[in-house]
Write an enzyme that holds these catalytic residues in place. Sequence first.
Site, PDB file in Angstrom:
ATOM      1  N   MET A 153     -11.941   4.878  -0.679  1.00  0.00           N
ATOM      2  CA  MET A 153     -12.714   5.330   0.702  1.00  0.00           C
ATOM      3  C   MET A 153     -13.077   6.684   0.747  1.00  0.00           C
ATOM      4  O   MET A 153     -12.754   7.500   1.218  1.00  0.00           O
ATOM      5  CB  MET A 153     -11.640   5.033   1.981  1.00  0.00           C
TER       6      MET A 153
ATOM      7  N   SER B   4       0.767  -1.072   0.239  1.00  0.00           N
ATOM      8  CA  SER B   4       0.018   0.054  -0.012  1.00  0.00           C
ATOM      9  C   SER B   4       0.905   1.164   0.094  1.00  0.00           C
ATOM     10  O   SER B   4       1.679   1.437   0.880  1.00  0.00           O
ATOM     11  CB  SER B   4      -0.904   0.019   1.272  1.00  0.00           C
TER      12      SER B   4
ATOM     13  N   GLY C 286       1.135  -2.275   3.931  1.00  0.00           N
ATOM     14  CA  GLY C 286       1.510  -1.100   3.795  1.00  0.00           C
ATOM     15  C   GLY C 286       2.811  -0.911   4.744  1.00  0.00           C
ATOM     16  O   GLY C 286       3.934  -0.923   4.004  1.00  0.00           O
ATOM     17  N   SER C 287       2.612  -0.841   6.037  1.00  0.00           N
ATOM     18  CA  SER C 287       3.755  -0.444   6.733  1.00  0.00           C
ATOM     19  C   SER C 287       4.810  -1.789   6.956  1.00  0.00           C
ATOM     20  O   SER C 287       5.990  -1.287   6.906  1.00  0.00           O
ATOM     21  CB  SER C 287       3.218   0.002   8.389  1.00  0.00           C
TER      22      SER C 287
ATOM     23  N   MET D 190     -11.851  -5.601   5.066  1.00  0.00           N
ATOM     24  CA  MET D 190     -11.151  -4.690   5.805  1.00  0.00           C
ATOM     25  C   MET D 190     -10.896  -5.168   7.075  1.00  0.00           C
ATOM     26  O   MET D 190     -11.572  -5.590   7.815  1.00  0.00           O
ATOM     27  CB  MET D 190     -11.537  -3.272   6.140  1.00  0.00           C
TER      28      MET D 190
ATOM     29  N   ASP E 244      -4.452   3.939  -2.041  1.00  0.00           N
ATOM     30  CA  ASP E 244      -5.609   4.321  -0.897  1.00  0.00           C
ATOM     31  C   ASP E 244      -6.207   5.438  -1.087  1.00  0.00           C
ATOM     32  O   ASP E 244      -5.325   6.554  -0.995  1.00  0.00           O
ATOM     33  CB  ASP E 244      -5.164   4.002   0.330  1.00  0.00           C
TER      34      ASP E 244
ATOM     35  N   GLY F   8      -8.804   4.347   7.096  1.00  0.00           N
ATOM     36  CA  GLY F   8      -8.461   5.704   7.226  1.00  0.00           C
ATOM     37  C   GLY F   8      -7.213   5.931   7.450  1.00  0.00           C
ATOM     38  O   GLY F   8      -6.600   6.826   7.040  1.00  0.00           O
ATOM     39  N   PHE F   9      -6.243   4.985   8.013  1.00  0.00           N
ATOM     40  CA  PHE F   9      -4.987   4.979   8.452  1.00  0.00           C
ATOM     41  C   PHE F   9      -4.233   3.685   8.333  1.00  0.00           C
ATOM     42  O   PHE F   9      -4.675   2.555   8.453  1.00  0.00           O
ATOM     43  CB  PHE F   9      -4.790   5.355   9.966  1.00  0.00           C
ATOM     44  N   GLY F  10      -2.722   3.731   7.905  1.00  0.00           N
ATOM     45  CA  GLY F  10      -2.092   2.642   7.935  1.00  0.00           C
ATOM     46  C   GLY F  10      -1.526   2.360   9.395  1.00  0.00           C
ATOM     47  O   GLY F  10      -1.644   3.377  10.222  1.00  0.00           O
ATOM     48  N   GLY F  11      -0.819   1.314   9.459  1.00  0.00           N
ATOM     49  CA  GLY F  11      -0.147   1.028  10.817  1.00  0.00           C
ATOM     50  C   GLY F  11      -1.141   0.524  12.053  1.00  0.00           C
ATOM     51  O   GLY F  11      -0.877   0.719  13.145  1.00  0.00           O
TER      52      GLY F  11
ATOM     53  N   HIS G  20      -8.317   1.495  -4.101  1.00  0.00           N
ATOM     54  CA  HIS G  20      -9.115   1.279  -3.042  1.00  0.00           C
ATOM     55  C   HIS G  20      -9.881   2.704  -2.661  1.00  0.00           C
ATOM     56  O   HIS G  20      -9.056   3.485  -2.082  1.00  0.00           O
ATOM     57  CB  HIS G  20      -8.309   0.748  -1.873  1.00  0.00           C
TER      58      HIS G  20
ATOM     59  N   MET H 102      -8.530   8.462  -0.186  1.00  0.00           N
ATOM     60  CA  MET H 102      -9.509   9.179   0.801  1.00  0.00           C
ATOM     61  C   MET H 102      -9.955  10.126   0.891  1.00  0.00           C
ATOM     62  O   MET H 102      -9.133  11.228   0.462  1.00  0.00           O
ATOM     63  CB  MET H 102      -8.691   8.789   2.419  1.00  0.00           C
TER      64      MET H 102
ATOM     65  N   ASP I 129      -6.913  -6.443   3.789  1.00  0.00           N
ATOM     66  CA  ASP I 129      -6.382  -4.956   3.945  1.00  0.00           C
ATOM     67  C   ASP I 129      -6.414  -4.563   5.397  1.00  0.00           C
ATOM     68  O   ASP I 129      -7.304  -4.268   5.739  1.00  0.00           O
ATOM     69  CB  ASP I 129      -7.160  -4.075   2.983  1.00  0.00           C
ATOM     70  N   GLY I 130      -5.245  -4.383   6.046  1.00  0.00           N
ATOM     71  CA  GLY I 130      -4.935  -3.777   7.087  1.00  0.00           C
ATOM     72  C   GLY I 130      -4.340  -4.507   8.248  1.00  0.00           C
ATOM     73  O   GLY I 130      -4.899  -5.661   8.661  1.00  0.00           O
ATOM     74  N   GLY I 131      -3.220  -4.095   8.818  1.00  0.00           N
ATOM     75  CA  GLY I 131      -2.627  -4.922   9.761  1.00  0.00           C
ATOM     76  C   GLY I 131      -2.025  -6.237   9.426  1.00  0.00           C
ATOM     77  O   GLY I 131      -1.745  -7.028  10.487  1.00  0.00           O
TER      78      GLY I 131
ATOM     79  N   HIS J 160      -1.321  -1.217  -4.313  1.00  0.00           N
ATOM     80  CA  HIS J 160      -2.495  -0.882  -3.594  1.00  0.00           C
ATOM     81  C   HIS J 160      -2.273   0.788  -3.418  1.00  0.00           C
ATOM     82  O   HIS J 160      -1.393   1.357  -2.871  1.00  0.00           O
ATOM     83  CB  HIS J 160      -2.668  -1.622  -2.413  1.00  0.00           C
TER      84      HIS J 160
HETATM   85  C1  DX5 Z   1      -6.371   1.794   5.501  1.00  0.00           C
HETATM   86  C2  DX5 Z   1      -5.899   1.200   4.209  1.00  0.00           C
HETATM   87  C3  DX5 Z   1      -4.796   0.301   3.939  1.00  0.00           C
HETATM   88  C4  DX5 Z   1      -3.557   0.913   4.644  1.00  0.00           C
HETATM   89  C5  DX5 Z   1      -2.798  -0.558   5.197  1.00  0.00           C
HETATM   90  O1  DX5 Z   1      -7.572   2.569   5.511  1.00  0.00           O
HETATM   91  O2  DX5 Z   1      -7.003   0.941   3.332  1.00  0.00           O
HETATM   92  O3  DX5 Z   1      -4.595   0.192   2.559  1.00  0.00           O
HETATM   93  O4  DX5 Z   1      -2.682   1.356   3.837  1.00  0.00           O
HETATM   94  O5  DX5 Z   1      -1.760  -0.249   5.919  1.00  0.00           O
HETATM   95  P1  DX5 Z   1      -0.866  -1.205   6.902  1.00  0.00           P
HETATM   96  O6  DX5 Z   1      -0.638  -2.385   6.169  1.00  0.00           O
HETATM   97  O7  DX5 Z   1      -0.026  -0.657   7.470  1.00  0.00           O
HETATM   98  O8  DX5 Z   1      -2.092  -1.707   8.003  1.00  0.00           O
HETATM   99 ZN    ZN Z   2      -6.516   0.008   1.222  1.00  0.00          ZN
END
Ligand code: DX5
Ligand code: ZN
Length: 217
Positions: free
Chosen positions: A67, A7, A197-198, A136, A34, A141-144, A65, A36, A175-177, A32
Amino acid sequence: MVKIAPSMLSADFARLQEEIKSIELNGADLLHIDIMDGHFVPNLTFGAPVIKALRKHTVLPFDVHLMVTNPEDYVKTFADIGTEYFTFHAEATPHMHRLVQEIKANGMKAGISLNPSTPVAMLEDIAADLDMILIMSVNPGFGGQSFIPHSIRKVKKAKALLAYYENTKAVVEVDGGVNLETAPLVREAGADILVAGSAVFGANDRSEMIRSLRGYL
Ligand code: DX5
Ligand code: ZN
């Protein structure tokens, strides 16, 4: 084998071109992206002009993606840029069927994403038309953020729903974590694409991280 979609949200935004080249050379399968809008989710990222500028610098398929509260407004824009998957949120429109048809008519693959509290059953009458179900595993909304364990059950349900349609080529993306700890659980549940992502952008060795997330070193 499971595919890995890093991501862009976790990339260094001041060096986007290099960052994307780096994940391409280190074995990513898709990019990927994102989008927003500050309404559907409490955050803003980047818009179509940024994505358009990157298209000529990578051969990676774009996994977009959205959002945003009005995904209908962006179909043509992302089709023109050159997008593989156009994924919108089930919670963002009462007209999922219409939008899916429009995405496909514009030459893209159609995906629908579900927030952690939205049941897979919501896709029962549209699953046959989809190219992707995006589960999801954090609140968008946020990475990490930390992986929500209940997502594993939803991945299995999404796979079961798709299995009902013999001819479908639709994939399940998570997607996420997603990291070295959670990736094996998600793979075991049957996910086809892992977004990370992270985990990828924060790794010292991105190639090794991508291979490890796939489960092959
Ligand atoms: C969150 C995004 C994800 C995000 C994932 O709203 O849709 O794609 O970047 O980040 P990580 O892998 O760090 O959870
Ligand atoms: Zn995403």
